[in-house]
Design a protein around this motif. Structure first.
Motif, PDB file in Angstrom:
ATOM      1  N   GLU A   1      24.585  21.201  -7.349  1.00  0.00           N
ATOM      2  CA  GLU A   1      23.828  22.143  -6.678  1.00  0.00           C
ATOM      3  C   GLU A   1      22.638  22.473  -7.469  1.00  0.00           C
ATOM      4  OE1 GLU A   1      24.426  22.815  -3.413  1.00  0.00           O
ATOM      5  OE2 GLU A   1      26.117  21.226  -3.983  1.00  0.00           O
ATOM      6  N   GLU A   2      22.558  22.142  -8.561  1.00  0.00           N
ATOM      7  CA  GLU A   2      21.341  22.780  -9.372  1.00  0.00           C
ATOM      8  C   GLU A   2      20.091  22.110  -8.863  1.00  0.00           C
ATOM      9  OE1 GLU A   2      21.724  22.814 -13.609  1.00  0.00           O
ATOM     10  OE2 GLU A   2      23.689  23.870 -13.572  1.00  0.00           O
ATOM     11  N   THR A   3      19.039  23.129  -8.898  1.00  0.00           N
ATOM     12  CA  THR A   3      17.641  22.715  -8.120  1.00  0.00           C
ATOM     13  C   THR A   3      17.126  21.389  -9.029  1.00  0.00           C
ATOM     14  OG1 THR A   3      17.396  25.131  -8.295  1.00  0.00           O
ATOM     15  CG2 THR A   3      15.445  23.515  -7.603  1.00  0.00           C
ATOM     16  N   ARG A   4      17.339  21.471 -10.311  1.00  0.00           N
ATOM     17  CA  ARG A   4      16.659  20.327 -11.046  1.00  0.00           C
ATOM     18  C   ARG A   4      17.077  18.997 -10.461  1.00  0.00           C
ATOM     19  NH1 ARG A   4      17.403  21.797 -16.890  1.00  0.00           N
ATOM     20  NH2 ARG A   4      17.644  23.831 -16.265  1.00  0.00           N
ATOM     21  N   PHE A   5      18.437  18.800 -10.078  1.00  0.00           N
ATOM     22  CA  PHE A   5      18.926  17.539  -9.629  1.00  0.00           C
ATOM     23  C   PHE A   5      18.678  17.101  -8.130  1.00  0.00           C
ATOM     24  CE2 PHE A   5      20.001  17.670 -13.825  1.00  0.00           C
ATOM     25  CZ  PHE A   5      21.077  18.491 -14.193  1.00  0.00           C
ATOM     26  N   GLN A   6      18.033  18.199  -7.599  1.00  0.00           N
ATOM     27  CA  GLN A   6      17.975  17.930  -5.941  1.00  0.00           C
ATOM     28  C   GLN A   6      16.709  16.840  -5.818  1.00  0.00           C
ATOM     29  OE1 GLN A   6      20.470  18.916  -4.527  1.00  0.00           O
ATOM     30  NE2 GLN A   6      20.784  20.026  -6.194  1.00  0.00           N
ATOM     31  N   VAL A   7      17.106  15.956  -4.775  1.00  0.00           N
ATOM     32  CA  VAL A   7      16.229  14.882  -4.288  1.00  0.00           C
ATOM     33  C   VAL A   7      14.914  15.437  -3.906  1.00  0.00           C
ATOM     34  CG1 VAL A   7      15.496  13.134  -2.657  1.00  0.00           C
ATOM     35  CG2 VAL A   7      17.788  13.298  -3.456  1.00  0.00           C
ATOM     36  N   ASN A   8      14.864  16.606  -3.336  1.00  0.00           N
ATOM     37  CA  ASN A   8      13.660  17.213  -2.688  1.00  0.00           C
ATOM     38  C   ASN A   8      13.923  18.771  -3.127  1.00  0.00           C
ATOM     39  OD1 ASN A   8      11.325  17.637  -1.522  1.00  0.00           O
ATOM     40  ND2 ASN A   8      12.156  17.238   0.598  1.00  0.00           N
ATOM     41  N   SER A   9      13.399  18.994  -4.272  1.00  0.00           N
ATOM     42  CA  SER A   9      13.686  20.316  -4.921  1.00  0.00           C
ATOM     43  C   SER A   9      12.576  21.295  -4.313  1.00  0.00           C
ATOM     44  CB  SER A   9      13.106  20.323  -6.622  1.00  0.00           C
ATOM     45  OG  SER A   9      13.855  19.104  -6.914  1.00  0.00           O
TER      46      SER A   9
ATOM     47  N   SER B   1      24.550  33.035 -13.543  1.00  0.00           N
ATOM     48  CA  SER B   1      23.608  31.814 -13.048  1.00  0.00           C
ATOM     49  C   SER B   1      22.503  31.419 -14.228  1.00  0.00           C
ATOM     50  CB  SER B   1      22.851  32.269 -11.745  1.00  0.00           C
ATOM     51  OG  SER B   1      22.024  31.418 -11.447  1.00  0.00           O
ATOM     52  N   TRP B   2      22.058  32.522 -14.672  1.00  0.00           N
ATOM     53  CA  TRP B   2      21.084  32.174 -15.825  1.00  0.00           C
ATOM     54  C   TRP B   2      21.422  31.552 -17.059  1.00  0.00           C
ATOM     55  CZ3 TRP B   2      15.801  31.579 -15.991  1.00  0.00           C
ATOM     56  CH2 TRP B   2      15.031  32.162 -15.008  1.00  0.00           C
ATOM     57  N   VAL B   3      22.753  32.183 -17.219  1.00  0.00           N
ATOM     58  CA  VAL B   3      23.514  31.507 -18.839  1.00  0.00           C
ATOM     59  C   VAL B   3      23.752  30.083 -18.201  1.00  0.00           C
ATOM     60  CG1 VAL B   3      25.627  31.573 -20.016  1.00  0.00           C
ATOM     61  CG2 VAL B   3      24.404  33.695 -19.294  1.00  0.00           C
ATOM     62  N   LYS B   4      24.289  29.651 -17.387  1.00  0.00           N
ATOM     63  CA  LYS B   4      24.561  28.333 -16.974  1.00  0.00           C
ATOM     64  C   LYS B   4      23.235  27.466 -16.777  1.00  0.00           C
ATOM     65  CE  LYS B   4      26.636  26.856 -13.386  1.00  0.00           C
ATOM     66  NZ  LYS B   4      27.525  26.679 -11.774  1.00  0.00           N
ATOM     67  N   ALA B   5      22.140  27.758 -16.178  1.00  0.00           N
ATOM     68  CA  ALA B   5      20.716  27.253 -16.214  1.00  0.00           C
ATOM     69  C   ALA B   5      20.330  27.018 -17.603  1.00  0.00           C
ATOM     70  CB  ALA B   5      20.045  27.703 -15.319  1.00  0.00           C
TER      71      ALA B   5
END
Lengths: 155, 262
Positions: free
Chosen positions: A138-146, B104-108
């Motif tokens: 779900e992390e933003t950095r890995f999205q196709v379209n961030s 969330s911040w710690v994870k990121a």
């Protein structure tokens, strides 16, 4: 702008992806070519006086363009000030080509694109998202379209 | 030590999407009070601004060689710290505005390093090779099966089959070969921006590609020597889906011929 210099200097002492003595010329008018030890570590290019342990400086290699200037010379320009060129003179064509390739691949943004491509391809071929097992799908950095979705048109 | 600060600051605010943004309290260096700052995480760089609307960051923390830990604080709830490996390193103490924000911040932040990203990319690259290898093997076996059926039929078709098999090896690979050099196609005086991946050698062939995403160049260790052709079965061959489609087409054509000849 403040930055964690001590930690960056520490980083410059870590094993590098690539290191060599190159002729380096700064971007200012009147800058001359000087022999420097140049080290590529993660997305930073550190440069040292050849006999010193502490780097003179570091270049963050994001939002930049690497160009071949000559048989054995390449340049780095940063997209926000494209007239200013950092020049690097190599000992051979081969070395020049290798450095260009290494620097292009040294940006976080480049890796992100790779990751998105692999993720998409694996998903296309197997129907499975390979990042799920890491819990980072779900992390933003890995999205196709961030980028956030465009606002819907007014009705 | 010098840093290309102007360009680094530009990276913070340029249009590449940030990985995380939000307000955090940051403990000052000399002044030990916590100040509320606007944070932008991009890649392995954590920028902080005085206000959300500020155009320039006050500072940046490079997140390599650090760990992120929860910590106890007398004054702040939801506190955590960014600690570095090096001697006499500064500890960056921060606090979020809620439990969820802190987690969330710690994870990121703990996954923000270049090294971590590199590991994940390598792993996915390996997985993709595995998957492609399997599929190629399946396609080849399928093709073999059909070809042997065809060979069992009319004599006329028997001579055609082996030459088709050779064509299968040379055809798509020749296209893939030129795109493999360095993985980056450039010519004198043309640049390759690594913020914008132009000049990448794979130009619009595979259909099911994510929008606006180019496949990465093939890593140097797979460069061919002196133009020798790799076997189609080994992984890392040019564009897989094209190769796969090509096999599929040949098989389909052969099948039609065989059926018509009955």
């Amino acid at each position: 702008m403040r930055f964690n210099e001590k930690e960056l200097v520490f980083l410059s002492r870590q094993p590098s992806e690539r290191a060599a003595e190159l002729g380096m010329r700064g971007p200012k008018k009147g800058d001359v070519v000087k022999r420097r030890l140049v080290k590529l570590i993660v997305n930073f290019l550190f440069y040292f006086r050849t006999d010193e342990d502490e780097p003179i400086g570091a270049l963050l290699l994001e939002q930049c363009r690497v160009e071949r200037e000559d048989d054995h010379v390449f340049s780095i320009v940063f997209l926000d000030e494209a007239e200013r060129k950092y020049l690097f003179e190599c000992d051979s064509q081969e070395q020049c080509v290798e450095w260009i390739d290494a620097i292009i691949k040294a940006s976080y943004e480049f890796m992100r694109k790779n990751l998105i491509y692999y993720r998409t391809e694996i998903h296309r071929l197997t129907g499975k998202d390979p990042l799920e097992q890491y819990g980072i799908s779900e992390e933003t950095r890995f999205q196709v379209n961030s980028l956030p979705p465009l606002p819907s048109p007014p009705t | 030590m010098k840093l290309n600060e102007r360009s680094v600051a530009h990276y913070a605010t340029c249009n590449s999407p940030p990985d995380k943004t939000g307000f955090l309290f940051k403990k000052g260096e000399r002044n030990t009070a916590y100040h509320r700052r606007w944070f932008i995480l991009k890649g392995n760089m954590l920028f902080y601004f005085e206000e959300r609307e500020s155009r320039e960051p006050i500072g940046v923390i490079v997140l390599e060689g650090c760990t992120v830990e929860l910590c106890e604080s007398e004054s702040e709830e939801f506190a955590f710290a960014v600690k570095f490996d090096c001697v006499k390193a500064r500890v960056y103490k921060m606090a979020a505005e809620s439990q969820a924000a802190m987690e969330s911040w710690v994870k990121a932040l703990s996954r923000a390093s270049f090294d971590y990203m590199r590991l994940v990319v390598k792993e996915l690259e390996r997985q993709l090779e595995e998957v492609q290898g399997e599929r190629l093997l399946q396609a080849k076996n399928k093709a073999k099966k059909h070809l042997s059926q065809v060979q069992g039929a009319e004599a006329g078709l028997r001579t055609a089959a082996p030459s088709l098999q050779n064509a299968a090896i040379t055809g798509p690979l020749q296209e893939g070969l030129s795109s493999r050099e360095n993985g980056v196609s450039w010519s004198k005086n043309s640049g390759v921006a690594n913020g914008v991946s132009e000049g990448c050698a794979w130009e619009g062939d595979c259909s099911a590609r994510a929008e606006g995403v180019r496949p990465p160049p093939v890593p140097p260790r797979r460069k061919t020597n002196g133009g020798s052709l790799e076997s189609p079965v080994s992984p890392g061959t040019g564009c897989f889906s094209k190769l796969h489609d090509w096999y599929g087409k040949e098989v389909a054509e052969l099948r039609i011929e065989w059926l018509q000849s009955k």
